[in-house]
Write a protein that holds these residues in place. Structure first.
Motif, PDB file in Angstrom:
ATOM      1  N   PRO A 125       8.236   2.292   7.243  1.00 49.88           N
ATOM      2  CA  PRO A 125       8.268   2.152   6.041  1.00 49.88           C
ATOM      3  C   PRO A 125       7.699   3.259   5.523  1.00 49.88           C
ATOM      4  CG  PRO A 125       6.572   0.715   6.712  1.00 49.88           C
ATOM      5  CD  PRO A 125       8.391   1.070   8.226  1.00 49.88           C
ATOM      6  N   LEU A 126       6.585   3.835   6.097  1.00 53.22           N
ATOM      7  CA  LEU A 126       6.525   5.525   6.310  1.00 53.22           C
ATOM      8  C   LEU A 126       7.283   6.487   5.567  1.00 53.22           C
ATOM      9  CD1 LEU A 126       2.948   5.877   8.323  1.00 53.22           C
ATOM     10  CD2 LEU A 126       3.749   5.417   5.741  1.00 53.22           C
ATOM     11  N   GLU A 127       9.108   6.417   6.549  1.00 53.71           N
ATOM     12  CA  GLU A 127       9.651   7.276   5.657  1.00 53.71           C
ATOM     13  C   GLU A 127      11.134   6.772   5.488  1.00 53.71           C
ATOM     14  OE1 GLU A 127      10.866   7.666  10.118  1.00 53.71           O
ATOM     15  OE2 GLU A 127       9.128   9.113  10.846  1.00 53.71           O
ATOM     16  N   ILE A 128      10.811   5.359   5.012  1.00 51.50           N
ATOM     17  CA  ILE A 128      12.164   5.318   4.337  1.00 51.50           C
ATOM     18  C   ILE A 128      12.111   5.950   2.828  1.00 51.50           C
ATOM     19  CG2 ILE A 128      11.636   3.353   2.750  1.00 51.50           C
ATOM     20  CD1 ILE A 128      13.815   1.278   3.551  1.00 51.50           C
ATOM     21  N   SER A 129      13.172   6.334   2.435  1.00 50.11           N
ATOM     22  CA  SER A 129      13.714   6.868   1.158  1.00 50.11           C
ATOM     23  C   SER A 129      13.540   5.742   0.304  1.00 50.11           C
ATOM     24  CB  SER A 129      15.083   7.618   1.495  1.00 50.11           C
ATOM     25  OG  SER A 129      16.152   6.674   1.572  1.00 50.11           O
ATOM     26  N   LYS A 130      14.016   6.045  -1.058  1.00 49.05           N
ATOM     27  CA  LYS A 130      13.376   5.536  -2.734  1.00 49.05           C
ATOM     28  C   LYS A 130      15.033   5.030  -2.730  1.00 49.05           C
ATOM     29  CE  LYS A 130      14.272   6.126  -7.309  1.00 49.05           C
ATOM     30  NZ  LYS A 130      13.916   7.115  -8.407  1.00 49.05           N
ATOM     31  N   GLU A 131      16.235   5.570  -2.328  1.00 43.75           N
ATOM     32  CA  GLU A 131      17.629   4.721  -2.128  1.00 43.75           C
ATOM     33  C   GLU A 131      17.663   3.527  -1.032  1.00 43.75           C
ATOM     34  OE1 GLU A 131      16.620   7.464  -2.214  1.00 43.75           O
ATOM     35  OE2 GLU A 131      17.161   8.457  -4.079  1.00 43.75           O
ATOM     36  N   GLU A 132      17.382   4.229  -0.019  1.00 41.89           N
ATOM     37  CA  GLU A 132      16.675   2.671   1.135  1.00 41.89           C
ATOM     38  C   GLU A 132      16.172   1.562   0.636  1.00 41.89           C
ATOM     39  OE1 GLU A 132      16.968   2.660   6.087  1.00 41.89           O
ATOM     40  OE2 GLU A 132      16.451   4.806   5.333  1.00 41.89           O
ATOM     41  N   PHE A 133      15.282   1.960   0.083  1.00 46.86           N
ATOM     42  CA  PHE A 133      14.510   0.967   0.043  1.00 46.86           C
ATOM     43  C   PHE A 133      14.937   0.065  -0.492  1.00 46.86           C
ATOM     44  CE2 PHE A 133      10.374  -1.121  -1.883  1.00 46.86           C
ATOM     45  CZ  PHE A 133       9.597  -2.027  -0.793  1.00 46.86           C
ATOM     46  N   ALA A 134      15.105   0.542  -2.376  1.00 47.81           N
ATOM     47  CA  ALA A 134      15.693  -0.376  -3.370  1.00 47.81           C
ATOM     48  C   ALA A 134      17.005  -0.789  -2.310  1.00 47.81           C
ATOM     49  CB  ALA A 134      15.962   0.806  -4.622  1.00 47.81           C
ATOM     50  N   LYS A 135      17.773  -0.339  -1.830  1.00 45.01           N
ATOM     51  CA  LYS A 135      19.171  -1.383  -1.372  1.00 45.01           C
ATOM     52  C   LYS A 135      18.764  -2.225  -0.321  1.00 45.01           C
ATOM     53  CE  LYS A 135      23.566  -0.095   0.549  1.00 45.01           C
ATOM     54  NZ  LYS A 135      23.906  -1.591   1.446  1.00 45.01           N
ATOM     55  N   GLY A 136      17.834  -1.908   0.265  1.00 50.16           N
ATOM     56  CA  GLY A 136      17.995  -2.977   1.447  1.00 50.16           C
ATOM     57  C   GLY A 136      16.295  -4.404   0.702  1.00 50.16           C
ATOM     58  N   ASP A 163       0.802  -7.812   1.721  1.00 48.93           N
ATOM     59  CA  ASP A 163       0.247  -8.519   0.582  1.00 48.93           C
ATOM     60  C   ASP A 163      -0.839  -7.556  -1.209  1.00 48.93           C
ATOM     61  OD1 ASP A 163       0.537 -11.036   0.164  1.00 48.93           O
ATOM     62  OD2 ASP A 163      -1.153 -12.438   0.737  1.00 48.93           O
ATOM     63  N   GLU A 164      -1.477  -6.533  -0.031  1.00 44.24           N
ATOM     64  CA  GLU A 164      -1.882  -5.276  -0.464  1.00 44.24           C
ATOM     65  C   GLU A 164      -1.107  -5.152  -1.118  1.00 44.24           C
ATOM     66  OE1 GLU A 164      -5.579  -4.513  -0.949  1.00 44.24           O
ATOM     67  OE2 GLU A 164      -5.232  -6.336  -0.251  1.00 44.24           O
ATOM     68  N   SER A 165       0.294  -4.195  -0.864  1.00 48.20           N
ATOM     69  CA  SER A 165       0.997  -3.332  -2.137  1.00 48.20           C
ATOM     70  C   SER A 165       1.609  -3.962  -2.673  1.00 48.20           C
ATOM     71  CB  SER A 165       2.149  -3.709  -0.647  1.00 48.20           C
ATOM     72  OG  SER A 165       1.896  -2.515   0.406  1.00 48.20           O
ATOM     73  N   LEU A 166       1.775  -5.541  -2.706  1.00 52.89           N
ATOM     74  CA  LEU A 166       2.382  -6.572  -4.064  1.00 52.89           C
ATOM     75  C   LEU A 166       0.906  -6.499  -4.724  1.00 52.89           C
ATOM     76  CD1 LEU A 166       4.481  -9.334  -1.611  1.00 52.89           C
ATOM     77  CD2 LEU A 166       5.280  -7.000  -3.161  1.00 52.89           C
ATOM     78  N   LEU A 188       6.863  -0.525  -5.885  1.00 51.85           N
ATOM     79  CA  LEU A 188       6.301  -1.229  -3.910  1.00 51.85           C
ATOM     80  C   LEU A 188       6.861   0.086  -3.133  1.00 51.85           C
ATOM     81  CD1 LEU A 188       5.960  -4.176  -2.635  1.00 51.85           C
ATOM     82  CD2 LEU A 188       7.819  -4.609  -2.878  1.00 51.85           C
ATOM     83  N   ARG A 189       7.113   0.729  -3.372  1.00 53.85           N
ATOM     84  CA  ARG A 189       7.368   1.172  -1.667  1.00 53.85           C
ATOM     85  C   ARG A 189       6.374   2.470  -1.618  1.00 53.85           C
ATOM     86  NH1 ARG A 189       9.740   6.531  -0.042  1.00 53.85           N
ATOM     87  NH2 ARG A 189       9.919   7.587  -2.675  1.00 53.85           N
ATOM     88  N   HIS A 190       6.185   2.825  -3.210  1.00 56.71           N
ATOM     89  CA  HIS A 190       5.151   3.787  -2.980  1.00 56.71           C
ATOM     90  C   HIS A 190       3.665   3.496  -2.739  1.00 56.71           C
ATOM     91  CE1 HIS A 190       1.808   6.414  -5.380  1.00 56.71           C
ATOM     92  NE2 HIS A 190       3.096   7.333  -4.604  1.00 56.71           N
ATOM     93  N   ALA A 191       3.741   2.127  -3.723  1.00 57.23           N
ATOM     94  CA  ALA A 191       2.648   1.159  -3.566  1.00 57.23           C
ATOM     95  C   ALA A 191       2.335   1.077  -2.077  1.00 57.23           C
ATOM     96  CB  ALA A 191       2.343   0.232  -4.042  1.00 57.23           C
ATOM     97  N   LEU A 192       2.937   0.612  -1.053  1.00 62.15           N
ATOM     98  CA  LEU A 192       3.022   0.053   0.217  1.00 62.15           C
ATOM     99  C   LEU A 192       3.222   1.822   1.136  1.00 62.15           C
ATOM    100  CD1 LEU A 192       3.842  -1.669   3.185  1.00 62.15           C
ATOM    101  CD2 LEU A 192       6.408  -0.772   2.453  1.00 62.15           C
ATOM    102  N   GLN A 193       3.753   2.793   0.711  1.00 67.37           N
ATOM    103  CA  GLN A 193       3.190   3.995   1.572  1.00 67.37           C
ATOM    104  C   GLN A 193       1.902   4.469   1.200  1.00 67.37           C
ATOM    105  OE1 GLN A 193       6.269   6.601   0.233  1.00 67.37           O
ATOM    106  NE2 GLN A 193       7.912   5.360   1.878  1.00 67.37           N
ATOM    107  N   GLU A 194       1.424   3.872   0.308  1.00 68.14           N
ATOM    108  CA  GLU A 194       0.116   4.790   0.118  1.00 68.14           C
ATOM    109  C   GLU A 194      -1.223   3.722   0.291  1.00 68.14           C
ATOM    110  OE1 GLU A 194      -3.295   4.753  -3.667  1.00 68.14           O
ATOM    111  OE2 GLU A 194      -0.887   4.847  -4.343  1.00 68.14           O
ATOM    112  N   ILE A 195      -0.971   2.090   0.700  1.00 65.19           N
ATOM    113  CA  ILE A 195      -1.891   1.362   1.355  1.00 65.19           C
ATOM    114  C   ILE A 195      -1.400   1.476   2.805  1.00 65.19           C
ATOM    115  CG2 ILE A 195      -1.819  -0.971   2.195  1.00 65.19           C
ATOM    116  CD1 ILE A 195      -2.118  -1.216  -0.918  1.00 65.19           C
ATOM    117  N   LEU A 196      -0.217   2.009   3.516  1.00 65.87           N
ATOM    118  CA  LEU A 196      -1.023   2.091   5.401  1.00 65.87           C
ATOM    119  C   LEU A 196      -1.447   3.345   5.154  1.00 65.87           C
ATOM    120  CD1 LEU A 196       3.310   0.935   5.524  1.00 65.87           C
ATOM    121  CD2 LEU A 196       0.596   0.016   6.290  1.00 65.87           C
ATOM    122  N   HIS A 197      -1.017   4.390   4.542  1.00 65.11           N
ATOM    123  CA  HIS A 197      -1.316   6.216   5.153  1.00 65.11           C
ATOM    124  C   HIS A 197      -2.778   5.516   4.770  1.00 65.11           C
ATOM    125  CE1 HIS A 197       1.889   8.782   5.313  1.00 65.11           C
ATOM    126  NE2 HIS A 197       2.815   8.353   4.422  1.00 65.11           N
TER     127      HIS A 197
END
Length: 296
Positions: A125-136, A163-166, A188-197
């Motif tokens: 989740p820290l490395e996934i691209s915008k396109e790959e995340f949206a597709k998945g 839950d925190e990211s959502l 969501l991808r941006h929120a997830l990465q920010e929270i994990l970091h």
């Protein structure tokens, strides 16, 4: 490195650890999703008992489960309760695995078996691209919370950080992934990465007895905005945080900021989680009404 085992019901093949670990070095420690990956050297002078695989590079795949810890300790220090694996290192310390509930996993894997094992994991989740995340996310009709927890989609995301990211992305956990727009997926991808970091920097969340490899508790639980906050005010809009079951897990959300899909049922407040009512003078009840409805 030599190994001593206690209870072994969480170890894939205890005999493999006893046969193949002695004489190896730990060359690297990596994170792979929720797993630790200990890269091992080839055995120094493999003998007939180890077989052909014993002379090749291998790895230990370690999952700590809910209550596990793996950390170095002076060999002379008394072992903690529920210590199940001790690996004696050449500097005199022991690498000890402790786990009261034994929900974790340890697997000795050769290069070939490790490669096969890792094919079951999704993107980091820290490395996934915008396109790959949206597709998945957008090509699946599963609930978004279920997709975040699915290790074949994203490796390493757990219940707390889902839950925190959502909450941060203002997306209800029961929404279908296919119903999210590209813009929502990117938020969501941006929120997830920010929270994990941030959680990594703060050593994770110590909800009960979690300690890191240095024996220190996490601090990120002080930053929680949704998880575990049922009955408390949303930090964004002051609406009371509620709880429901999504993907078989308790899911915490703000019913105003994260609008629920049609048909979603929130769980009733437990007594300890009920919002406090304002103190108002009430009419005295008749004696026969005292206690009515108790236990409901």
């Amino acid at each position: 490195m030599s190994v001593t085992l206690g209870k072994t019901d969480f170890i894939d093949d205890p005999v493999a650890l006893e046969q193949h670990l002695p004489g190896r070095r730990i060359e690297a420690v990596e994170r792979y999703g929720k797993f630790m990956l200990l890269r091992l050297s080839a055995a120094a002078g493999a003998d007939g008992n180890r077989g052909e695989d014993g002379a090749k590079q291998a790895s230990l795949l370690v999952h700590l489960g809910m209550t596990g810890q793996m950390a170095p300790s002076p060999a002379e220090r008394p072992q903690e309760k529920h210590t199940h694996v001790c690996m004696l290192l050449d500097d005199g310390r022991e690498l000890r695995y402790t786990d009261a509930r034994r929900f974790g996993r340890i697997a000795y894997l050769t290069e070939a078996s490790l490669a096969e094992e890792l094919t079951h994991f999704g993107a980091d989740p820290l490395e996934i691209s915008k396109e790959e995340f949206a597709k998945g996310i957008r090509e699946r009709r599963a609930r978004i919370k279920a997709l975040l927890l699915d290790q074949s989609v994203l490796r390493g995301v757990g219940n707390i950080y889902a839950d925190e990211s959502l909450w941060k992305a203002k997306i209800h956990p029961a929404r279908l992934g296919a119903k999210l727009s590209r813009e929502q997926a990117e938020v969501l991808r941006h929120a997830l990465q920010e929270i994990l970091h941030k959680a990594i920097v703060m050593r994770g969340s110590s909800i009960s007895d979690f300690l890191d490899a240095q024996g220190e508790p996490g601090e990120y639980q002080r930053r929680h905005r949704a998880y575990g906050r049922e009955g408390k005010a949303c930090h964004r809009c002051k609406t009371v945080i509620r709880r429901g079951i999504v993907a078989g897990r308790s899911s915490y959300f703000c019913p105003k900021c994260q609008s629920a899909p049609s048909g979603f049922v929130m769980l009733p407040f437990p007594r300890r989680g009920r919002p406090k009512k304002s103190m108002k003078k009430t009419t005295q009840r008749r004696p026969d009404m005292v206690g009515a409805g108790a236990g409901r």
